[in-house]
Scaffold this motif. Structure first.
Motif, PDB file in Angstrom:
ATOM      1  N   PHE A   1      20.902 -21.311 -14.829  1.00 48.19           N
ATOM      2  CA  PHE A   1      20.928 -19.859 -15.027  1.00 48.19           C
ATOM      3  C   PHE A   1      22.340 -19.371 -15.327  1.00 48.19           C
ATOM      4  O   PHE A   1      22.561 -18.585 -16.263  1.00 48.19           O
ATOM      5  N   TYR A   2      23.322 -19.830 -14.549  1.00 46.37           N
ATOM      6  CA  TYR A   2      24.701 -19.383 -14.798  1.00 46.37           C
ATOM      7  C   TYR A   2      25.183 -19.867 -16.152  1.00 46.37           C
ATOM      8  O   TYR A   2      25.918 -19.159 -16.857  1.00 46.37           O
ATOM      9  N   GLY A   3      24.791 -21.083 -16.547  1.00 43.83           N
ATOM     10  CA  GLY A   3      25.191 -21.583 -17.853  1.00 43.83           C
ATOM     11  C   GLY A   3      24.596 -20.785 -18.995  1.00 43.83           C
ATOM     12  O   GLY A   3      25.260 -20.527 -20.005  1.00 43.83           O
ATOM     13  N   ALA A   4      23.335 -20.375 -18.827  1.00 47.95           N
ATOM     14  CA  ALA A   4      22.639 -19.655 -19.901  1.00 47.95           C
ATOM     15  C   ALA A   4      22.982 -18.180 -19.921  1.00 47.95           C
ATOM     16  O   ALA A   4      23.175 -17.585 -20.993  1.00 47.95           O
ATOM     17  N   TYR A   5      23.053 -17.549 -18.737  1.00 47.94           N
ATOM     18  CA  TYR A   5      23.142 -16.090 -18.666  1.00 47.94           C
ATOM     19  C   TYR A   5      24.182 -15.564 -17.679  1.00 47.94           C
ATOM     20  O   TYR A   5      24.914 -14.617 -17.983  1.00 47.94           O
ATOM     21  N   GLY A   6      24.247 -16.138 -16.492  1.00 47.23           N
ATOM     22  CA  GLY A   6      25.047 -15.550 -15.420  1.00 47.23           C
ATOM     23  C   GLY A   6      26.525 -15.442 -15.738  1.00 47.23           C
ATOM     24  O   GLY A   6      27.191 -14.489 -15.324  1.00 47.23           O
ATOM     25  N   ARG A   7      27.058 -16.386 -16.516  1.00 44.91           N
ATOM     26  CA  ARG A   7      28.501 -16.338 -16.799  1.00 44.91           C
ATOM     27  C   ARG A   7      28.863 -15.242 -17.789  1.00 44.91           C
ATOM     28  O   ARG A   7      30.036 -14.954 -17.987  1.00 44.91           O
ATOM     29  N   PHE A   8      27.849 -14.656 -18.427  1.00 46.79           N
ATOM     30  CA  PHE A   8      28.105 -13.576 -19.373  1.00 46.79           C
ATOM     31  C   PHE A   8      27.913 -12.194 -18.741  1.00 46.79           C
ATOM     32  O   PHE A   8      28.065 -11.178 -19.422  1.00 46.79           O
ATOM     33  N   ALA A   9      27.583 -12.158 -17.463  1.00 47.07           N
ATOM     34  CA  ALA A   9      27.456 -10.884 -16.762  1.00 47.07           C
ATOM     35  C   ALA A   9      28.835 -10.224 -16.641  1.00 47.07           C
ATOM     36  O   ALA A   9      29.867 -10.894 -16.660  1.00 47.07           O
ATOM     37  N   THR A  10      28.843  -8.919 -16.505  1.00 52.37           N
ATOM     38  CA  THR A  10      30.114  -8.188 -16.450  1.00 52.37           C
ATOM     39  C   THR A  10      30.821  -8.340 -15.108  1.00 52.37           C
ATOM     40  O   THR A  10      31.984  -7.968 -14.974  1.00 52.37           O
ATOM     41  N   GLY A  11      30.148  -8.886 -14.115  1.00 53.40           N
ATOM     42  CA  GLY A  11      30.745  -9.088 -12.802  1.00 53.40           C
ATOM     43  C   GLY A  11      29.934 -10.117 -12.042  1.00 53.40           C
ATOM     44  O   GLY A  11      29.090 -10.810 -12.624  1.00 53.40           O
ATOM     45  N   PRO A  12      30.177 -10.254 -10.743  1.00 56.90           N
ATOM     46  CA  PRO A  12      29.394 -11.189  -9.937  1.00 56.90           C
ATOM     47  C   PRO A  12      27.897 -10.863 -10.024  1.00 56.90           C
ATOM     48  O   PRO A  12      27.507  -9.705 -10.144  1.00 56.90           O
TER      49      PRO A  12
ATOM     50  N   PHE B   1      14.557 -28.673 -28.624  1.00 58.37           N
ATOM     51  CA  PHE B   1      15.389 -27.789 -27.812  1.00 58.37           C
ATOM     52  C   PHE B   1      16.050 -26.721 -28.659  1.00 58.37           C
ATOM     53  O   PHE B   1      16.080 -25.537 -28.274  1.00 58.37           O
ATOM     54  N   GLN B   2      16.599 -27.099 -29.803  1.00 59.54           N
ATOM     55  CA  GLN B   2      17.288 -26.126 -30.646  1.00 59.54           C
ATOM     56  C   GLN B   2      16.334 -25.018 -31.083  1.00 59.54           C
ATOM     57  O   GLN B   2      16.705 -23.836 -31.110  1.00 59.54           O
ATOM     58  N   ALA B   3      15.102 -25.379 -31.413  1.00 63.34           N
ATOM     59  CA  ALA B   3      14.130 -24.366 -31.827  1.00 63.34           C
ATOM     60  C   ALA B   3      13.772 -23.437 -30.674  1.00 63.34           C
ATOM     61  O   ALA B   3      13.637 -22.216 -30.858  1.00 63.34           O
ATOM     62  N   LEU B   4      13.618 -23.986 -29.476  1.00 67.50           N
ATOM     63  CA  LEU B   4      13.357 -23.132 -28.308  1.00 67.50           C
ATOM     64  C   LEU B   4      14.557 -22.230 -28.025  1.00 67.50           C
ATOM     65  O   LEU B   4      14.385 -21.046 -27.686  1.00 67.50           O
ATOM     66  N   HIS B   5      15.747 -22.763 -28.157  1.00 66.31           N
ATOM     67  CA  HIS B   5      16.959 -21.971 -27.944  1.00 66.31           C
ATOM     68  C   HIS B   5      17.007 -20.787 -28.913  1.00 66.31           C
ATOM     69  O   HIS B   5      17.258 -19.641 -28.503  1.00 66.31           O
ATOM     70  N   GLU B   6      16.745 -21.049 -30.178  1.00 63.54           N
ATOM     71  CA  GLU B   6      16.825 -19.982 -31.178  1.00 63.54           C
ATOM     72  C   GLU B   6      15.721 -18.941 -30.978  1.00 63.54           C
ATOM     73  O   GLU B   6      15.952 -17.746 -31.204  1.00 63.54           O
ATOM     74  N   ARG B   7      14.546 -19.384 -30.544  1.00 66.32           N
ATOM     75  CA  ARG B   7      13.434 -18.449 -30.383  1.00 66.32           C
ATOM     76  C   ARG B   7      13.532 -17.637 -29.098  1.00 66.32           C
ATOM     77  O   ARG B   7      13.188 -16.443 -29.077  1.00 66.32           O
ATOM     78  N   LEU B   8      14.008 -18.247 -28.017  1.00 67.61           N
ATOM     79  CA  LEU B   8      13.824 -17.652 -26.690  1.00 67.61           C
ATOM     80  C   LEU B   8      15.096 -17.147 -26.021  1.00 67.61           C
ATOM     81  O   LEU B   8      15.016 -16.239 -25.184  1.00 67.61           O
ATOM     82  N   ARG B   9      16.257 -17.684 -26.359  1.00 70.97           N
ATOM     83  CA  ARG B   9      17.448 -17.383 -25.567  1.00 70.97           C
ATOM     84  C   ARG B   9      17.752 -15.889 -25.517  1.00 70.97           C
ATOM     85  O   ARG B   9      17.950 -15.318 -24.442  1.00 70.97           O
ATOM     86  N   ASP B  10      17.803 -15.244 -26.661  1.00 69.16           N
ATOM     87  CA  ASP B  10      18.195 -13.837 -26.689  1.00 69.16           C
ATOM     88  C   ASP B  10      17.133 -12.939 -26.079  1.00 69.16           C
ATOM     89  O   ASP B  10      17.460 -11.949 -25.405  1.00 69.16           O
ATOM     90  N   ALA B  11      15.868 -13.263 -26.290  1.00 70.47           N
ATOM     91  CA  ALA B  11      14.805 -12.479 -25.662  1.00 70.47           C
ATOM     92  C   ALA B  11      14.894 -12.621 -24.146  1.00 70.47           C
ATOM     93  O   ALA B  11      14.714 -11.645 -23.400  1.00 70.47           O
ATOM     94  N   GLY B  12      15.177 -13.826 -23.666  1.00 71.49           N
ATOM     95  CA  GLY B  12      15.328 -14.040 -22.227  1.00 71.49           C
ATOM     96  C   GLY B  12      16.503 -13.286 -21.640  1.00 71.49           C
ATOM     97  O   GLY B  12      16.479 -12.878 -20.472  1.00 71.49           O
ATOM     98  N   ALA B  13      17.549 -13.066 -22.458  1.00 75.29           N
ATOM     99  CA  ALA B  13      18.723 -12.333 -21.979  1.00 75.29           C
ATOM    100  C   ALA B  13      18.356 -10.908 -21.579  1.00 75.29           C
ATOM    101  O   ALA B  13      18.979 -10.347 -20.667  1.00 75.29           O
ATOM    102  N   ARG B  14      17.365 -10.326 -22.219  1.00 73.23           N
ATOM    103  CA  ARG B  14      16.952  -8.971 -21.846  1.00 73.23           C
ATOM    104  C   ARG B  14      16.387  -8.957 -20.433  1.00 73.23           C
ATOM    105  O   ARG B  14      16.677  -8.041 -19.641  1.00 73.23           O
ATOM    106  N   PHE B  15      15.598  -9.969 -20.093  1.00 71.04           N
ATOM    107  CA  PHE B  15      15.062 -10.046 -18.732  1.00 71.04           C
ATOM    108  C   PHE B  15      16.184 -10.329 -17.724  1.00 71.04           C
ATOM    109  O   PHE B  15      16.169  -9.821 -16.607  1.00 71.04           O
ATOM    110  N   ALA B  16      17.159 -11.140 -18.140  1.00 78.07           N
ATOM    111  CA  ALA B  16      18.277 -11.482 -17.244  1.00 78.07           C
ATOM    112  C   ALA B  16      19.267 -10.334 -17.101  1.00 78.07           C
ATOM    113  O   ALA B  16      20.130 -10.366 -16.221  1.00 78.07           O
ATOM    114  N   GLY B  17      19.185  -9.338 -17.987  1.00 79.56           N
ATOM    115  CA  GLY B  17      20.063  -8.190 -17.875  1.00 79.56           C
ATOM    116  C   GLY B  17      21.466  -8.419 -18.382  1.00 79.56           C
ATOM    117  O   GLY B  17      22.416  -7.776 -17.927  1.00 79.56           O
ATOM    118  N   VAL B  18      21.633  -9.370 -19.328  1.00 79.60           N
ATOM    119  CA  VAL B  18      22.973  -9.599 -19.898  1.00 79.60           C
ATOM    120  C   VAL B  18      22.905  -9.486 -21.425  1.00 79.60           C
ATOM    121  O   VAL B  18      21.862  -9.554 -22.031  1.00 79.60           O
TER     122      VAL B  18
END
Length: 270
Positions: free
Chosen positions: A17-28, A253-270
């Protein structure tokens, strides 16, 4: 879509989670948010808290307060270095080229033999194969990450690193088959395909990409995938068997990354 199983350990999912999304959060990342986001991949709150405590003891997560004063966790500098180094492997898109080799030759005094075990374990974890006792080999592009890892662990005084090329006497393809257990690595790729190729096919049949579903399937796929580029050091295709499954698993994996990563970021809040 994807099933949570014992192969997705809570601690690994938190790192993912931190690798995909958490490290891009604006704070802890607040603890309550971590619990919400890990619940989406089937991890309960007690498991999140105990896993975070272990990661804190290992120096990967640091307790911190958010701007609103909530308890949370941020990545340590070492953890950020680990993730930055890992990005080059995890998100690589080009087939690896033959750029020579890096050799790690180590000698550890008998009085510190425990460090010998740690060294072997870390080199294997970085994707090194064994060329001879005390001589480990990997593609040359892994040099920087190897150097960072050994320095971070205080193991650099015991190791000499060299760059070189294989000049014989066996053909390099035959030598590679001795240095690595290619059958075991291929099995890891096949396992990834068994678990996630069907997930990709299901998404390809859809036009919508709901954020929570995208987050869940992406995090599980990334959690499975991110270990593979360490088991498989990325050998040049010409040195591998003709039916090597690594290119197919990387494409999934690359196809899943391109399809899902940014959409998942909305749920993660980053």
């Amino acid at each position: 879509m994807a099933d949570v199983s014992d192969q997705h350990a809570p601690r690994s999912l938190i790192v993912t989670f931190y690798g995909a999304y958490g490290r891009f959060a604006t704070g802890p990342v607040p603890v309550a948010e971590l619990i919400r986001l890990l619940a989406a991949v089937g991890v309960d709150a007690p498991s999140v808290r105990s896993s975070v405590s272990r990661l804190k003891r290992r120096g990967l997560l640091l307790p911190a307060r958010t701007a609103a004063g909530a308890a949370g966790y941020a990545l340590s500098p070492d953890a950020r270095q680990l993730l930055d180094d890992g990005d080059r492997r995890v998100y690589a898109t080009a087939p690896p080229k033959d750029e020579g080799w890096v050799l790690a030759v180590f000698s550890v005094p008998e009085s510190e033999r425990q460090k010998r075990h740690v060294l072997r374990s870390r080199l294997a974890g970085l994707g090194f194969g064994t060329a001879a006792p005390g001589v480990w080999i990997a593609p040359a592009r892994l040099y920087e990450e190897t150097r960072h890892t050994l320095e971070r662990l205080g193991l650099d005084p015991y190791v000499d690193l060299f760059r070189g090329e294989h000049l014989g006497f066996a053909p390099t393809g035959e030598a590679v088959a001795r240095w690595w257990d290619l059958a075991a690595v291929a099995a890891r790729h096949e396992e990834f395909l068994d678990r996630h190729a069907g997930v990709l096919r299901a998404w390809e049949s859809r036009e919508d990409t709901p954020s929570e579903e995208a987050y869940r399937d992406y995090l599980l796929a990334l959690d499975s995938w991110r270990h593979l580029p360490y088991a498989d050091p990325g050998l040049p295709p010409e040195l591998l068997p003709g039916d090597w499954p690594g290119a197919r698993s990387a494409a999934v994996f690359q196809a899943l990354h391109e399809r899902l990563r940014d959409a998942g970021a909305r749920f993660a809040g980053v």
